[in-house]
Design a protein around this motif. Sequence first.
Motif, PDB file in Angstrom:
ATOM      1  N   THR A   1     -10.532  34.043  63.907  1.00 23.63           N
ATOM      2  CA  THR A   1     -11.722  34.767  63.454  1.00 23.63           C
ATOM      3  C   THR A   1     -11.580  35.209  61.999  1.00 23.63           C
ATOM      4  O   THR A   1     -12.505  35.037  61.201  1.00 23.63           O
ATOM      5  N   PHE A   2     -10.423  35.759  61.666  1.00 17.40           N
ATOM      6  CA  PHE A   2     -10.234  36.218  60.293  1.00 17.40           C
ATOM      7  C   PHE A   2     -10.255  35.047  59.312  1.00 17.40           C
ATOM      8  O   PHE A   2     -10.735  35.166  58.194  1.00 17.40           O
ATOM      9  N   GLN A   3      -9.751  33.922  59.767  1.00 20.87           N
ATOM     10  CA  GLN A   3      -9.809  32.734  58.923  1.00 20.87           C
ATOM     11  C   GLN A   3     -11.260  32.323  58.686  1.00 20.87           C
ATOM     12  O   GLN A   3     -11.661  31.993  57.577  1.00 20.87           O
ATOM     13  N   LEU A   4     -12.037  32.391  59.759  1.00 15.46           N
ATOM     14  CA  LEU A   4     -13.449  32.045  59.690  1.00 15.46           C
ATOM     15  C   LEU A   4     -14.198  32.910  58.669  1.00 15.46           C
ATOM     16  O   LEU A   4     -15.058  32.432  57.936  1.00 15.46           O
ATOM     17  N   PHE A   5     -13.836  34.176  58.619  1.00 14.55           N
ATOM     18  CA  PHE A   5     -14.492  35.092  57.679  1.00 14.55           C
ATOM     19  C   PHE A   5     -13.741  35.169  56.345  1.00 14.55           C
ATOM     20  O   PHE A   5     -14.054  35.987  55.498  1.00 14.55           O
ATOM     21  N   ASN A   6     -12.724  34.315  56.225  1.00 11.71           N
ATOM     22  CA  ASN A   6     -11.917  34.232  54.991  1.00 11.71           C
ATOM     23  C   ASN A   6     -11.190  35.516  54.622  1.00 11.71           C
ATOM     24  O   ASN A   6     -11.217  35.974  53.490  1.00 11.71           O
ATOM     25  N   TYR A   7     -10.505  36.083  55.608  1.00 10.08           N
ATOM     26  CA  TYR A   7      -9.630  37.224  55.346  1.00 10.08           C
ATOM     27  C   TYR A   7      -8.195  36.723  55.352  1.00 10.08           C
ATOM     28  O   TYR A   7      -7.844  35.839  56.135  1.00 10.08           O
ATOM     29  N   LYS A   8      -7.350  37.288  54.467  1.00  9.68           N
ATOM     30  CA  LYS A   8      -5.949  36.883  54.389  1.00  9.68           C
ATOM     31  C   LYS A   8      -5.067  37.934  55.041  1.00  9.68           C
ATOM     32  O   LYS A   8      -5.295  39.139  54.866  1.00  9.68           O
ATOM     33  N   GLU A   9      -4.056  37.478  55.731  1.00  9.10           N
ATOM     34  CA  GLU A   9      -3.178  38.437  56.397  1.00  9.10           C
ATOM     35  C   GLU A   9      -2.273  39.144  55.397  1.00  9.10           C
ATOM     36  O   GLU A   9      -1.778  38.539  54.443  1.00  9.10           O
ATOM     37  N   ILE A  10      -2.063  40.439  55.654  1.00  8.36           N
ATOM     38  CA  ILE A  10      -1.088  41.191  54.873  1.00  8.36           C
ATOM     39  C   ILE A  10      -0.159  41.906  55.849  1.00  8.36           C
ATOM     40  O   ILE A  10      -0.606  42.378  56.890  1.00  8.36           O
ATOM     41  N   ARG A  11       1.133  41.890  55.535  1.00  8.61           N
ATOM     42  CA  ARG A  11       2.101  42.582  56.396  1.00  8.61           C
ATOM     43  C   ARG A  11       2.801  43.641  55.569  1.00  8.61           C
ATOM     44  O   ARG A  11       3.521  43.324  54.642  1.00  8.61           O
ATOM     45  N   THR A  12       2.557  44.884  55.922  1.00  3.53           N
ATOM     46  CA  THR A  12       3.161  45.988  55.185  1.00  3.53           C
ATOM     47  C   THR A  12       4.220  46.635  56.069  1.00  3.53           C
ATOM     48  O   THR A  12       4.232  46.422  57.286  1.00  3.53           O
ATOM     49  N   PRO A  13       5.110  47.434  55.481  1.00  7.24           N
ATOM     50  CA  PRO A  13       6.184  48.044  56.259  1.00  7.24           C
ATOM     51  C   PRO A  13       5.661  48.937  57.375  1.00  7.24           C
ATOM     52  O   PRO A  13       4.574  49.512  57.276  1.00  7.24           O
ATOM     53  N   ILE A  14       6.490  49.062  58.391  1.00  5.45           N
ATOM     54  CA  ILE A  14       6.118  49.839  59.556  1.00  5.45           C
ATOM     55  C   ILE A  14       6.339  51.321  59.292  1.00  5.45           C
ATOM     56  O   ILE A  14       5.822  52.163  59.984  1.00  5.45           O
ATOM     57  N   PHE A  15       7.129  51.656  58.274  1.00  9.12           N
ATOM     58  CA  PHE A  15       7.218  53.061  57.865  1.00  9.12           C
ATOM     59  C   PHE A  15       6.985  53.178  56.372  1.00  9.12           C
ATOM     60  O   PHE A  15       7.156  52.231  55.614  1.00  9.12           O
TER      61      PHE A  15
ATOM     62  N   GLY B   1      -5.735  44.044  42.990  1.00  6.63           N
ATOM     63  CA  GLY B   1      -7.065  44.083  42.402  1.00  6.63           C
ATOM     64  C   GLY B   1      -7.153  43.366  41.062  1.00  6.63           C
ATOM     65  O   GLY B   1      -8.234  42.966  40.637  1.00  6.63           O
ATOM     66  N   ALA B   2      -5.993  43.203  40.405  1.00  6.35           N
ATOM     67  CA  ALA B   2      -6.000  42.530  39.105  1.00  6.35           C
ATOM     68  C   ALA B   2      -6.068  41.016  39.279  1.00  6.35           C
ATOM     69  O   ALA B   2      -6.404  40.288  38.360  1.00  6.35           O
ATOM     70  N   GLN B   3      -5.719  40.528  40.463  1.00  2.00           N
ATOM     71  CA  GLN B   3      -5.663  39.088  40.665  1.00  2.00           C
ATOM     72  C   GLN B   3      -6.970  38.509  41.155  1.00  2.00           C
ATOM     73  O   GLN B   3      -7.291  37.364  40.894  1.00  2.00           O
ATOM     74  N   GLN B   4      -7.701  39.327  41.897  1.00  2.00           N
ATOM     75  CA  GLN B   4      -9.064  38.926  42.216  1.00  2.00           C
ATOM     76  C   GLN B   4      -9.893  40.172  42.435  1.00  2.00           C
ATOM     77  O   GLN B   4      -9.377  41.203  42.854  1.00  2.00           O
ATOM     78  N   SER B   5     -11.180  40.055  42.147  1.00  7.75           N
ATOM     79  CA  SER B   5     -11.997  41.254  42.155  1.00  7.75           C
ATOM     80  C   SER B   5     -12.297  41.751  43.572  1.00  7.75           C
ATOM     81  O   SER B   5     -12.543  42.925  43.776  1.00  7.75           O
ATOM     82  N   LEU B   6     -12.263  40.851  44.516  1.00  6.77           N
ATOM     83  CA  LEU B   6     -12.455  41.288  45.902  1.00  6.77           C
ATOM     84  C   LEU B   6     -11.304  40.779  46.760  1.00  6.77           C
ATOM     85  O   LEU B   6     -11.008  39.584  46.776  1.00  6.77           O
ATOM     86  N   ASN B   7     -10.638  41.674  47.461  1.00  8.42           N
ATOM     87  CA  ASN B   7      -9.563  41.292  48.379  1.00  8.42           C
ATOM     88  C   ASN B   7     -10.008  41.541  49.811  1.00  8.42           C
ATOM     89  O   ASN B   7     -10.323  42.673  50.184  1.00  8.42           O
ATOM     90  N   LYS B   8     -10.036  40.475  50.587  1.00  9.15           N
ATOM     91  CA  LYS B   8     -10.376  40.634  52.004  1.00  9.15           C
ATOM     92  C   LYS B   8      -9.094  40.418  52.801  1.00  9.15           C
ATOM     93  O   LYS B   8      -8.540  39.321  52.831  1.00  9.15           O
ATOM     94  N   LEU B   9      -8.609  41.463  53.444  1.00  9.98           N
ATOM     95  CA  LEU B   9      -7.290  41.445  54.080  1.00  9.98           C
ATOM     96  C   LEU B   9      -7.385  41.807  55.551  1.00  9.98           C
ATOM     97  O   LEU B   9      -8.269  42.560  55.963  1.00  9.98           O
ATOM     98  N   TYR B  10      -6.446  41.275  56.330  1.00  8.33           N
ATOM     99  CA  TYR B  10      -6.349  41.736  57.721  1.00  8.33           C
ATOM    100  C   TYR B  10      -4.894  41.924  58.096  1.00  8.33           C
ATOM    101  O   TYR B  10      -3.993  41.435  57.411  1.00  8.33           O
ATOM    102  N   TYR B  11      -4.681  42.662  59.192  1.00  4.32           N
ATOM    103  CA  TYR B  11      -3.320  42.910  59.670  1.00  4.32           C
ATOM    104  C   TYR B  11      -3.323  43.004  61.182  1.00  4.32           C
ATOM    105  O   TYR B  11      -4.363  43.222  61.817  1.00  4.32           O
ATOM    106  N   ILE B  12      -2.151  42.800  61.757  1.00  2.54           N
ATOM    107  CA  ILE B  12      -1.936  42.975  63.194  1.00  2.54           C
ATOM    108  C   ILE B  12      -0.568  43.633  63.316  1.00  2.54           C
ATOM    109  O   ILE B  12       0.388  43.149  62.717  1.00  2.54           O
ATOM    110  N   GLY B  13      -0.468  44.716  64.065  1.00  3.63           N
ATOM    111  CA  GLY B  13       0.858  45.310  64.189  1.00  3.63           C
ATOM    112  C   GLY B  13       0.904  46.610  64.967  1.00  3.63           C
ATOM    113  O   GLY B  13      -0.112  47.116  65.430  1.00  3.63           O
TER     114      GLY B  13
END
Length: 429
Positions: free
Chosen positions: A29-43, A95-107
Amino acid sequence: MIKAITGTKDILPSDVSRWQYLEKLLRETFQLFNYKEIRTPIFEETGLFARSIGEETDIVSKEMYTFKDRSETSITLRPENTAGVVRSFIEQSLGAQQSLNKLYYIGSMFRQERPQAGRLRQFHQFGAEALGSTSPLLDAEMIQIAFHILKNLGLKNLVVKINSLGIPEVRENYKNVLRDFLMDKKDKLSEESRKRFETNILRIFDSKIEVDQTIMKDAPLLIDYLDTQSKSDFDVVENYLTRVSIPFEVDPTLVRGLDYYTKTTFEIVSGSVGSQSALCGGGRYDLLVEELGGKATPGVGFAAGMERILLACENEKSLNLPADLIDVYLIRVDSNSEEQLDVNLKLDLEVANLASMFRRENLICEYDYLNRSVKAQMREANKYNAKFVVFVGGDEFKNGELNVKNLANGDQQLIKIEDFEKLKSLLKN
RNA sequence: GUGAGCGUAGCUCAGUUGGUUAGAGCACCAGGUUGUGGCCCUGGGGGUCGUGGGUUCAAUUCCCAUCGCUCACCCCA
């Protein structure tokens, strides 16, 4: 016996396929809406959550898992992931690399609360954040994504609720209006709500206590005090949802418990889980990035609780996952008597070798490691839902043949060991 | 943090108005003429009756404490 920590749960092999099914749907689904996954630290550093979610919120004031590490830094297990994503967005200059960032996460997320149906101390969320645009189209897109996922899981008993909190000035102004309205009724409110009158007056709308509700029924609504921009943005959200046939209701009392929200907020609730019915919630947070020290950047996002969603699926029996099965179960035939140990050992190696040949052909296969009888091996094959069993041993084997049995219809046939192609194509059919 | 309910086999639960070896179903294992599953039949393993203390000649059963689980409140996903 050592047990799992209160509010944590093992996800066992028997239910992991439901999780994998959900995760696959999320990624698609996120691919369909063109969101990119981001994985940030758990703490993260504790201050991040205090500053973003709000010191006075329940999450920060009483639910966080906070501890000091060896260098005396205050660390907190993330109670939600918007803060972490925004921190990363700022730190890595996304934000400097592209003007709109569409991101998703699972965790995993962590909150120290009393567990109950649909609430755990370690729980799982997926969510999305769109950073860089004030467009209400994105607000609506968030709702659309969440709705798309829930619908695709076959869920029915859903209600989409939306509201707008406006810009801060409007909200401050409205709080005064509300304060004036409640001034002479204050004493009739519940104790909890009297406290909220001082700390976060908007939350009085959330109260489930009857006296509060009757008083609040006649209260002025924020939605009637919106500034023109917030109002027209909200109209866009409504029109978008209508246009794409997502049913919704405007709930002027929907006030979310995190401080960073502005303008649109929304929630999707299910009638199929217990009293913790919010499957998903989110909204716009146009000031958060700047508050956390980044360049002013508008944002909007949502988070959804995976345990709650799977609970709803279970209660509605909306998922019909195919049973696990294997292609081949190899059965070692012949005696297991002492004097035949040599023969058995040889056969074990034959079985293991055949198994690796099958696996090279991508055939899922299994065999017995417990030196069990043919009957026990057959029962095992059946339990694993094997499509075929291959008997290895006996007279056929001496003649260079394998006996292959189709477990669905019971058909058996002998196949020359050298004729691996034929064996392969039979097993792959 | 507050309240209510519940802790008996791996799971779902009976049961004991206090009395010798605590039960069922499912699951697991073995067997049903020694080379063939699903159904069926027979047998088997597995329980300090959550833990600790008290009352009693005797406690899994009664009482207290404690821990755990569940649901709800608060709040949230």
